[in-house]
Enzyme design. Structure first.
Site, PDB file in Angstrom:
ATOM      1  N   GLU A 112     -10.856  -1.877  -4.624  1.00 34.12           N
ATOM      2  CA  GLU A 112      -9.907  -0.653  -3.693  1.00 34.12           C
ATOM      3  C   GLU A 112      -8.525  -0.450  -4.564  1.00 34.12           C
ATOM      4  O   GLU A 112      -8.318   0.832  -4.636  1.00 34.12           O
ATOM      5  CB  GLU A 112      -9.747  -1.035  -2.330  1.00 34.12           C
ATOM      6  CG  GLU A 112      -8.944  -0.136  -1.537  1.00 34.12           C
ATOM      7  CD  GLU A 112      -8.543  -0.647  -0.266  1.00 34.12           C
ATOM      8  OE1 GLU A 112      -8.162   0.271   0.744  1.00 34.12           O
ATOM      9  OE2 GLU A 112      -8.501  -1.831   0.059  1.00 34.12           O
ATOM     10  N   CYS A 116     -17.097  -7.069  -1.120  1.00 35.24           N
ATOM     11  CA  CYS A 116     -17.195  -8.177  -2.161  1.00 35.24           C
ATOM     12  C   CYS A 116     -18.514  -8.456  -2.483  1.00 35.24           C
ATOM     13  O   CYS A 116     -18.925  -9.026  -3.610  1.00 35.24           O
ATOM     14  CB  CYS A 116     -16.434  -9.251  -1.585  1.00 35.24           C
ATOM     15  SG  CYS A 116     -14.648  -8.956  -1.419  1.00 35.24           S
ATOM     16  N   ASP A 141     -13.209   6.053 -11.508  1.00 32.38           N
ATOM     17  CA  ASP A 141     -13.451   7.335 -11.346  1.00 32.38           C
ATOM     18  C   ASP A 141     -12.644   8.115 -12.389  1.00 32.38           C
ATOM     19  O   ASP A 141     -11.562   8.797 -11.839  1.00 32.38           O
ATOM     20  CB  ASP A 141     -13.336   7.846 -10.171  1.00 32.38           C
ATOM     21  CG  ASP A 141     -13.947   9.129 -10.035  1.00 32.38           C
ATOM     22  OD1 ASP A 141     -14.541   9.488 -10.892  1.00 32.38           O
ATOM     23  OD2 ASP A 141     -13.548   9.882  -8.805  1.00 32.38           O
ATOM     24  N   HIS A 189     -19.037  -5.288   3.711  1.00 37.43           N
ATOM     25  CA  HIS A 189     -18.347  -6.265   2.938  1.00 37.43           C
ATOM     26  C   HIS A 189     -18.199  -5.951   1.485  1.00 37.43           C
ATOM     27  O   HIS A 189     -19.357  -6.329   0.939  1.00 37.43           O
ATOM     28  CB  HIS A 189     -18.995  -7.651   3.257  1.00 37.43           C
ATOM     29  CG  HIS A 189     -18.873  -7.825   4.826  1.00 37.43           C
ATOM     30  ND1 HIS A 189     -17.519  -8.414   5.294  1.00 37.43           N
ATOM     31  CD2 HIS A 189     -19.610  -8.014   5.538  1.00 37.43           C
ATOM     32  CE1 HIS A 189     -17.764  -8.645   6.796  1.00 37.43           C
ATOM     33  NE2 HIS A 189     -19.179  -8.465   6.845  1.00 37.43           N
ATOM     34  N   ARG A 204       0.875  -1.280   0.097  1.00 38.59           N
ATOM     35  CA  ARG A 204      -0.054  -0.080  -0.073  1.00 38.59           C
ATOM     36  C   ARG A 204       0.889   1.177   0.007  1.00 38.59           C
ATOM     37  O   ARG A 204       0.493   2.181  -0.601  1.00 38.59           O
ATOM     38  CB  ARG A 204      -0.775  -0.167   1.096  1.00 38.59           C
ATOM     39  CG  ARG A 204      -1.885   1.111   1.038  1.00 38.59           C
ATOM     40  CD  ARG A 204      -2.839   0.786   2.182  1.00 38.59           C
ATOM     41  NE  ARG A 204      -3.570  -0.175   2.228  1.00 38.59           N
ATOM     42  CZ  ARG A 204      -4.877  -0.266   1.801  1.00 38.59           C
ATOM     43  NH1 ARG A 204      -5.325   0.883   1.142  1.00 38.59           N
ATOM     44  NH2 ARG A 204      -5.440  -1.558   1.802  1.00 38.59           N
ATOM     45  N   GLU A 264      -1.367  -7.403   4.766  1.00 40.61           N
ATOM     46  CA  GLU A 264      -2.507  -7.380   5.262  1.00 40.61           C
ATOM     47  C   GLU A 264      -3.562  -8.429   5.321  1.00 40.61           C
ATOM     48  O   GLU A 264      -3.480  -8.789   3.997  1.00 40.61           O
ATOM     49  CB  GLU A 264      -3.468  -6.067   4.423  1.00 40.61           C
ATOM     50  CG  GLU A 264      -2.788  -4.525   4.579  1.00 40.61           C
ATOM     51  CD  GLU A 264      -3.572  -3.439   4.153  1.00 40.61           C
ATOM     52  OE1 GLU A 264      -4.761  -3.581   3.602  1.00 40.61           O
ATOM     53  OE2 GLU A 264      -2.947  -2.597   3.605  1.00 40.61           O
TER      54      GLU A 264
END
Length: 660
Positions: free
Chosen positions: A338, A628, A395, A626, A293, A327
């Protein structure tokens, strides 16, 4: 006949005079042409004008819509006679009177009634069988119709197609074996109207008005295979006429085509493993990307991934699977969403330097100073293709001309020397989407009534500093480009200013960014190498990439499922009231929190799945999501105000938290 005659007949319920008028008018093609032609003895036609009394034609048709059904039935019988007798009449008609009569007949409002469909079908077949020169006349004549008249014709044809495709249970239509040809005839006629609409500037109807959403429910993949099949040349398929398929239908085709390519690629990987006597692992079925990240861009655009794209493009056809190093979390779609969201946000940051943000138009355009980063432009094209391939909404804020360039051409040509990503004849409207003030300046140059050479002192070269909104930090220094040979020595005059504007537009939209956009184009098509792209308009590609611009929470509420709650529970009512009261920015943050994307999918929020689940033992916790599964876990808060506070805190701090 006048409107007064119609009103008098309705008041007195005496339609005898109107019956006589319509019987005479629609008795033969000869009578129709004699009544409505401006010059009944005219032989031939004008390509731009049917030379008909359109005001009278509109009045006659408008009156038909208000008359009692008895008159309409009479008209249907008359039209049956006149259409079936056309062949016998042809030799007695003046040149172009046949196509004139069909132009008038297809506007007749009686064809809205299902009882007229058999006659309507024969009219459509005769229209489709006209020679191409007559089709060209129809296309130009359709352009002069009033918008509502054109819209009515489109609706009649769409309804005709829908009812033939999904016939009523009462068997009121002829059997399909005898009327299978109805749909091709109607679709081909609709294609003529669509051609007229596309040739109008601006178009008379929005392209979406040609969508037939009922066709979302046919076997689209079978239709797509019929279209692609070389063994069945000439077989009708809706995919031949993509204007009729909605963006939802095209998304279904593209998604299923992508899924089938993914399955095929995964199967080949499995067979290859078995052939080498290697134990297959689940990872061979996915395109796995491992990201830190804190090094999001460098890990995503690193040399290993670039090399993989260059050498193993087949892996791009696998299902994308993302993991963030260090993570926990299994990627069922949420982590991929994400990753795209965060990566796009950083790549388009001004400091990265690949794209220039233009605040006046609120969009990005390719930097002209980044010729050295072509591999990264290629990778960004790949990322955009992966997003479409994996049904991820991005976006992005590109102007619409970008998507036209992506479809120029829609399939990568076999020769490397063929130019790609070049928009033909760019316009000032295209430039205005990026640099509206520059476009205005060029318009003023063309409209200037003085002496351009003496008053403006322009030459055929373009300075980067003369393009507003391009920061000095990006360009560093003023650079000039010749728009033609020895352009610095050639002044712009009143006579040459149009050439100057054309060259300027081409430089901004094509020449200055050609290599960058070519790399971007090839990257996108390395993933989205599907013939389904041929069916898409640039606006539809933009919608597939960026989603729908409409955020309608009422549509989302209609499709929401509840687990542990009921739709009429107090907290659920409070939840929707709170959500509706939020600002647009917070509503987008909620969508991001709950689904992993702040964009609305193609087809609108009514196409989404969304579930609200009750949790009973955590009354003080924040809501969880959640992504997903588009699932919101909502504690049973005691008051609406507590719900509001907790929800706003959760959605405002969602990045990397709760995105499971």
């Amino acid at each position: 006949m006048s409107g007064q005659d119609v009103r008098r007949a309705q008041q007195t319920e005496n339609f005898s005079s109107l019956q006589r008028f319509y019987m005479r008018t629609f008795e033969t093609f000869l009578e129709m042409c004699a009544l409505f032609k401006m010059n009944r003895d005219e032989d031939g036609s004008s390509p731009d004008d049917p030379t008909l009394n359109m005001e009278l034609l509109y009045a006659v048709h408008d009156a038909l819509k208000t008359l009692y059904r008895t008159i309409q039935k009479l008209i249907v019988r008359l039209l049956d006679q006149v259409i079936t007798s056309l062949d016998a009449m042809t030799n007695r008609l003046y040149a172009s009177d046949e196509v004139r009569a069909m132009f008038m007949l297809i506007q007749n409002p009686v064809f809205a009634a299902q009882s007229s469909y058999t006659i309507f079908a024969h009219l459509l077949r005769q229209m489709v069988n006209l020679p191409s020169t007559d089709h060209q006349l129809l296309v130009t004549w359709f352009k002069i119709l009033e918008v509502e008249k054109l819209r009515m014709m489109v609706r009649h044809l769409q309804q005709f197609i829908t009812i033939r495709q999904f016939p009523p249970a009462d068997k009121s239509l002829p059997p399909l074996s005898k009327s299978r040809w109805w749909i091709p005839m109607a679709t081909k006629t609709l294609a003529l109207i669509n051609a007229a609409n596309n040739a109008s500037n601006p178009p008379l109807l929005d392209y979406s008005e040609f969508y037939n959403s009922a066709l979302d429910h046919v076997d689209l993949m079978q239709d797509y295979f019929n279209w692609q099949s070389p063994q069945r040349p000439g077989q009708f398929a809706y995919c031949q006429y993509p204007f009729i398929l909605s963006i939802v239908a095209k998304r279904i085709i593209l998604t299923k085509d992508s899924e089938q390519q993914m399955i095929l690629t995964a199967r080949r990987s499995l067979v290859a493993k078995v052939a080498r006597h290697q134990a297959p692992q689940i990872d061979i079925f996915f395109l796995n990307i491992h990201i830190r990240r804190s090094h999001l861009v460098s890990d995503s655009l690193n040399e290993d991934l670039l090399s993989q794209i260059a050498s193993k493009q087949k892996d791009l056809k696998k299902k994308l699977k993302v993991s963030f190093v260090g993570e926990p979390g299994l990627d069922m779609g949420g982590l991929t969403k994400e990753w795209f969201l965060l990566l796009i946000r950083q790549i388009f940051h001004p400091d990265y330097g690949m794209f220039v943000y233009h605040p006046n138009s609120r969009c990005y355009w390719f930097s002209t100073d980044q010729e050295g980063n072509l591999r990264e432009y290629n990778l960004i094209g790949v990322l955009m293709g992966l997003a479409v391939y994996n049904s991820i909404i991005l976006d992005l804020h590109f102007p619409s001309v970008c998507y036209r360039k992506l479809l120029s051409p829609p399939v990568v040509p076999p020769s490397d020397s063929t130019r790609v990503g070049v928009v033909k004849s760019p316009t000032m409207e295209d430039l205005a989407e990026i640099m509206p003030d520059v476009s205005r300046g060029l318009a003023e140059l063309l409209a200037y009534e003085g002496n351009v050479e003496e008053d403006m002192c322009l030459t055929f070269q373009c300075a980067k500093c003369c393009v507003p909104q391009v920061s000095l930090e990006e360009y560093g220094q003023v650079k000039t480009y010749k728009l033609r040979e020895e352009g610095e020595n050639v002044t712009v005059t009143n006579e040459s200013r149009e050439e100057y504007v054309d060259l300027y537009l081409n430089w901004i939209l094509n020449a200055a960014i050609y290599e960058q956009f070519r790399a971007f184009y090839l990257g996108f098509h390395s993933v989205c190498a599907s013939n389904a792209l041929i069916m898409l308009r640039p606006e539809e590609v933009e919608m597939l990439v960026c989603g729908s611009p409409t955020l309608d929470l009422n549509e989302l509420r209609k499709v929401t499922e509840y687990d542990g709650y009921k739709a009429d529970d107090v907290i659920i009512i409070d939840f929707w009231e709170v959500l509706q009261s939020l600002s647009d920015e917070l509503k987008k943050k909620f969508l991001l929190f709950a689904t992993g994307s702040d964009r609305v999918p193609v087809g609108g929020m009514g196409e989404m799945t969304f579930k609200i689940t009750r949790v009973t033992n955590k009354p003080d916790n924040l809501p969880e999501a959640h992504t997903c599964f588009n699932q919101l876990v909502l504690p049973n808060y005691s008051t609406q105000e507590i719900l509001r506070q907790k929800l706003i805190i959760a959605i405002s701090n969602a990045e990397g938290f709760g995105l499971e």
